[in-house]
Design an enzyme around this catalytic site. Structure first.
Site, PDB file in Angstrom:
ATOM      1  N   PRO A 116       0.815  -1.238   0.000  1.00  0.00           N
ATOM      2  CA  PRO A 116       0.000   0.000   0.000  1.00  0.00           C
ATOM      3  C   PRO A 116       0.834   1.266   0.000  1.00  0.00           C
ATOM      4  CG  PRO A 116       0.073  -0.928   2.195  1.00  0.00           C
ATOM      5  CD  PRO A 116       0.853  -1.867   1.316  1.00  0.00           C
ATOM      6  N   CYS A 117       1.551   1.512  -1.076  1.00  0.00           N
ATOM      7  CA  CYS A 117       2.393   2.704  -1.106  1.00  0.00           C
ATOM      8  C   CYS A 117       1.547   3.965  -1.254  1.00  0.00           C
ATOM      9  CB  CYS A 117       3.433   2.606  -2.218  1.00  0.00           C
ATOM     10  SG  CYS A 117       2.756   2.428  -3.860  1.00  0.00           S
TER      11      CYS A 117
END
Length: 148
Positions: A116-117
């Site tokens: 989940p950047c």
DNA sequence: TTATTAAGCGAGC
DNA sequence: GCTCGCTTAATAA
């Protein structure tokens, strides 16, 4: 290498899977759905607003350097609905002043959403960049209830 | 070995 | 609000 194309709220997605795990997730303009895969179903549910846990999904880390892998694994630990700054990630892995390198590493991330950047943004809550564009990043953050 | 690069941050105006 | 200066590891030449 197995490839699955499926449709989601943000468009057609191409999922590439090797024996070791997920290799890459790509956004494509057009496509035809080519069957299903458990991970594809999880991503689809996530994009429809459901809280999905990607922590147990194996990822094919081939091509990443040890430090890059360390950064991405740290990013995965950020819980649903929360956000962190780039410098937070840097400090966590021991780069006291090298957090500018974090942005470089995240740009190499082949698997958005699973890693989940999009939960990594500026300290002042401006969006940074995103592999698939800022619009998608904003969509993902609002999906998790994060107001900007 | 040197130059270039990347999605940031905080100080100072 | 905006400009400016800076840090690090990876990659290419």
């Amino acid at each position: 290498m197995e490839e699955i194309i499926f449709y989601s709220p943000i468009g057609y997605l191409l999922l590439q899977i090797t024996k070791r795990g997920i290799y890459a997730v790509k956004k494509i303009e057009k496509g035809e759905t080519t069957g299903s895969h458990p991970v594809a179903e999880m991503i689809k549910r996530y994009l429809e607003g459901e809280k999905v846990d990607f922590a147990k999904i194996p990822i094919d880390w081939s091509g990443y350097s040890p430090l890059q892998k360390k950064v991405l694994e740290k990013v995965r630990e950020v819980p649903y609905g929360e956000w962190r700054s780039y410098s937070w990630v840097g400090k966590e892995i021991g780069l006291n002043y090298g957090w500018r390198y974090i942005g470089k590493v995240l740009s190499l991330n082949r698997t958005p959403i699973i890693i989940p950047c999009h939960r990594i943004i500026y300290k002042n809550k401006n969006l940074g960049g995103f592999t698939w564009g800022k619009e998608v990043k904003k969509f993902l953050l609002e999906l998790e209830g994060i107001s900007l």
